[in-house]
Design a protein around this motif. Sequence first.
Motif, mmCIF file in Angstrom:
data_model
loop_
_atom_site.group_PDB
_atom_site.id
_atom_site.type_symbol
_atom_site.label_atom_id
_atom_site.label_comp_id
_atom_site.label_asym_id
_atom_site.label_seq_id
_atom_site.Cartn_x
_atom_site.Cartn_y
_atom_site.Cartn_z
ATOM 1 N N ILE A 48 -11.767 4.555 17.900
ATOM 2 C CA ILE A 48 -10.453 5.183 17.790
ATOM 3 C C ILE A 48 -9.682 5.034 19.095
ATOM 4 C CG2 ILE A 48 -11.270 6.841 16.075
ATOM 5 C CD1 ILE A 48 -11.302 8.972 18.299
ATOM 6 N N ALA A 49 -8.363 5.128 19.008
ATOM 7 C CA ALA A 49 -7.522 5.046 20.202
ATOM 8 C C ALA A 49 -7.689 6.289 21.058
ATOM 9 C CB ALA A 49 -6.057 4.884 19.792
ATOM 10 N N HIS A 50 -7.622 6.125 22.378
ATOM 11 C CA HIS A 50 -7.603 7.272 23.290
ATOM 12 C C HIS A 50 -6.353 8.113 23.016
ATOM 13 C CE1 HIS A 50 -10.118 4.402 25.568
ATOM 14 N NE2 HIS A 50 -10.559 5.416 26.291
ATOM 15 N N GLY A 51 -6.513 9.418 23.058
ATOM 16 C CA GLY A 51 -5.355 10.287 22.907
ATOM 17 C C GLY A 51 -4.311 10.051 23.980
ATOM 18 N N GLY A 103 -8.579 0.252 22.703
ATOM 19 C CA GLY A 103 -9.465 1.146 23.447
ATOM 20 C C GLY A 103 -9.985 0.508 24.718
ATOM 21 N N ARG A 104 -10.386 -0.756 24.624
ATOM 22 C CA ARG A 104 -10.882 -1.463 25.811
ATOM 23 C C ARG A 104 -9.765 -1.671 26.822
ATOM 24 N NH1 ARG A 104 -13.307 -4.111 21.525
ATOM 25 N NH2 ARG A 104 -11.815 -5.832 21.590
ATOM 26 N N ASP A 105 -8.550 -1.927 26.333
ATOM 27 C CA ASP A 105 -7.430 -2.148 27.236
ATOM 28 C C ASP A 105 -7.105 -0.879 28.026
ATOM 29 O OD1 ASP A 105 -7.264 -4.723 26.251
ATOM 30 O OD2 ASP A 105 -5.634 -4.274 24.845
ATOM 31 N N TYR A 106 -7.095 0.271 27.342
ATOM 32 C CA TYR A 106 -6.818 1.519 28.057
ATOM 33 C C TYR A 106 -7.983 1.873 28.980
ATOM 34 C CZ TYR A 106 -5.672 6.341 29.148
ATOM 35 O OH TYR A 106 -5.391 7.509 29.829
ATOM 36 N N VAL A 121 -6.586 7.845 15.402
ATOM 37 C CA VAL A 121 -6.032 6.531 15.075
ATOM 38 C C VAL A 121 -7.189 5.548 15.099
ATOM 39 C CG1 VAL A 121 -4.461 4.699 15.793
ATOM 40 C CG2 VAL A 121 -3.771 7.100 16.011
ATOM 41 N N VAL A 122 -7.631 5.105 13.920
ATOM 42 C CA VAL A 122 -8.771 4.201 13.805
ATOM 43 C C VAL A 122 -8.281 2.775 14.015
ATOM 44 C CG1 VAL A 122 -10.643 3.395 12.323
ATOM 45 C CG2 VAL A 122 -9.897 5.786 12.201
ATOM 46 N N LEU A 123 -8.900 2.093 14.964
ATOM 47 C CA LEU A 123 -8.457 0.754 15.361
ATOM 48 C C LEU A 123 -9.104 -0.350 14.528
ATOM 49 C CD1 LEU A 123 -8.709 1.392 19.199
ATOM 50 C CD2 LEU A 123 -6.610 1.321 17.829
ATOM 51 N N PRO A 124 -8.347 -1.432 14.255
ATOM 52 C CA PRO A 124 -6.929 -1.650 14.548
ATOM 53 C C PRO A 124 -6.056 -0.785 13.650
ATOM 54 C CG PRO A 124 -7.746 -3.426 13.187
ATOM 55 C CD PRO A 124 -8.947 -2.576 13.525
ATOM 56 N N ALA A 125 -4.807 -0.568 14.073
ATOM 57 C CA ALA A 125 -3.965 0.365 13.322
ATOM 58 C C ALA A 125 -2.494 0.026 13.490
ATOM 59 C CB ALA A 125 -4.212 1.792 13.809
ATOM 60 N N THR A 126 -1.721 0.489 12.523
ATOM 61 C CA THR A 126 -0.270 0.519 12.641
ATOM 62 C C THR A 126 0.152 1.982 12.591
ATOM 63 O OG1 THR A 126 0.030 -1.631 11.578
ATOM 64 C CG2 THR A 126 1.932 -0.156 11.618
ATOM 65 N N PHE A 177 -14.506 4.622 29.554
ATOM 66 C CA PHE A 177 -15.206 3.738 28.627
ATOM 67 C C PHE A 177 -16.060 4.525 27.632
ATOM 68 C CE2 PHE A 177 -14.047 0.824 31.989
ATOM 69 C CZ PHE A 177 -13.784 -0.355 31.324
ATOM 70 N N ASN A 178 -15.548 5.656 27.192
ATOM 71 C CA ASN A 178 -16.220 6.435 26.156
ATOM 72 C C ASN A 178 -16.467 5.523 24.954
ATOM 73 O OD1 ASN A 178 -16.783 8.172 23.929
ATOM 74 N ND2 ASN A 178 -15.706 9.845 24.932
ATOM 75 N N PRO A 179 -17.727 5.432 24.457
ATOM 76 C CA PRO A 179 -18.042 4.465 23.395
ATOM 77 C C PRO A 179 -17.297 4.690 22.090
ATOM 78 C CG PRO A 179 -19.909 5.912 23.839
ATOM 79 C CD PRO A 179 -18.943 6.106 24.955
ATOM 80 N N ILE A 180 -16.769 5.883 21.844
ATOM 81 C CA ILE A 180 -16.016 6.089 20.599
ATOM 82 C C ILE A 180 -14.710 5.294 20.600
ATOM 83 C CG2 ILE A 180 -17.000 8.378 20.226
ATOM 84 C CD1 ILE A 180 -14.306 9.568 21.048
ATOM 85 N N HIS A 181 -14.306 4.804 21.773
ATOM 86 C CA HIS A 181 -13.050 4.074 21.865
ATOM 87 C C HIS A 181 -13.225 2.561 21.964
ATOM 88 C CE1 HIS A 181 -11.081 7.896 22.389
ATOM 89 N NE2 HIS A 181 -11.702 8.137 23.527
ATOM 90 N N ILE A 182 -14.427 2.100 22.257
ATOM 91 C CA ILE A 182 -14.563 0.680 22.592
ATOM 92 C C ILE A 182 -15.571 -0.088 21.744
ATOM 93 C CG2 ILE A 182 -13.817 1.042 24.977
ATOM 94 C CD1 ILE A 182 -16.707 0.961 25.837
ATOM 95 N N ASN A 183 -16.363 0.621 20.937
ATOM 96 C CA ASN A 183 -17.367 -0.071 20.134
ATOM 97 C C ASN A 183 -17.477 0.602 18.764
ATOM 98 O OD1 ASN A 183 -20.187 -0.553 19.039
ATOM 99 N ND2 ASN A 183 -20.236 -1.925 20.799
#
Length: 311
Positions: free
Chosen positions: A239-242, A210-213, A270-275, A220-226
Amino acid sequence: MSAEISSAGRSFRTLSELPGLGGAYRDAVTTMARRKVTGSRTPRQLPTRGVRISGHRFTQDDVDRYASLFAPVADGVVASVGVHIAAFPLMMHLMSQSDFPLPLLGLVHTENAVSHHRPVRVESPVDVEVWAESLGGHRAGTTVEIHARVADSATGETLWESVSTYLARGVRLVEPGEAEGSRGAGGSASDRTAELPAKTGQWKLPSSTGRDYAAVSGDFNPIHINPLTAKALGMPSMIAHGMYLAGRMLIGREPAEAGFRWDIEFKSPVVLPATVTVGYTSDVADAQTLRCTGWNARKQKPHFFGTITRA
């Protein structure tokens, strides 16, 4: 600073530059707080004006930054999700304003459909326009379509256009089955079978995804980075960005010069980390279309369904 302009029969407010995403989130919080304090009524119709910028240029730095996370398309050509990244701040700006009827915070991105007609090239000026259509009733709330168009500034030719569908859970502005307008180009993927294809690969997504994208897109929507703020906003964790998933789907399958279409429908986060297990299959009814499905192999639960179609 802004100005009024009409384009393709629509009215637009022209901004002097791309707005910051941080400002959109602040505007959304301010609008929500003002409505609670003043008791002002939430609008029940979409804004009649869109927003646009003219003469935007993608830089080589933009392309290199995107390629460092995904892969380059070709020298001097902007990737399709890279084009979306330029339109996204205008989408957020539109949805954060006081005349937008749905709350920006908590909107769920459910689907994206893109028609990429011609290459978008580095340093070639383009106009970017964004507007809203089609409030629709949904069993879980209300949906809306955010349309975006990228055109050659010199000729006006449409190079790229998209329809992003969002769901406001628990917000009832339109009854299920009703809609304010018709769907845009690209249609819905909701009729796809949930049957999972044969596995062709796996994506290993670390906690930093999430932080990389966000570093590439500015989102930097907080649902993706924290994980803590994601849980506070109703997610199981970050979760990962769509659109990160869309970018991964397109790697190596995006023509540099020919036109193409692609869409993606998001089914579960997709809940991070994930495969993420993925399967690419040819469409038996259309030799030009490649289907891509991503899923959780342990739960046998789909994360997304996508298609890529050469024009």
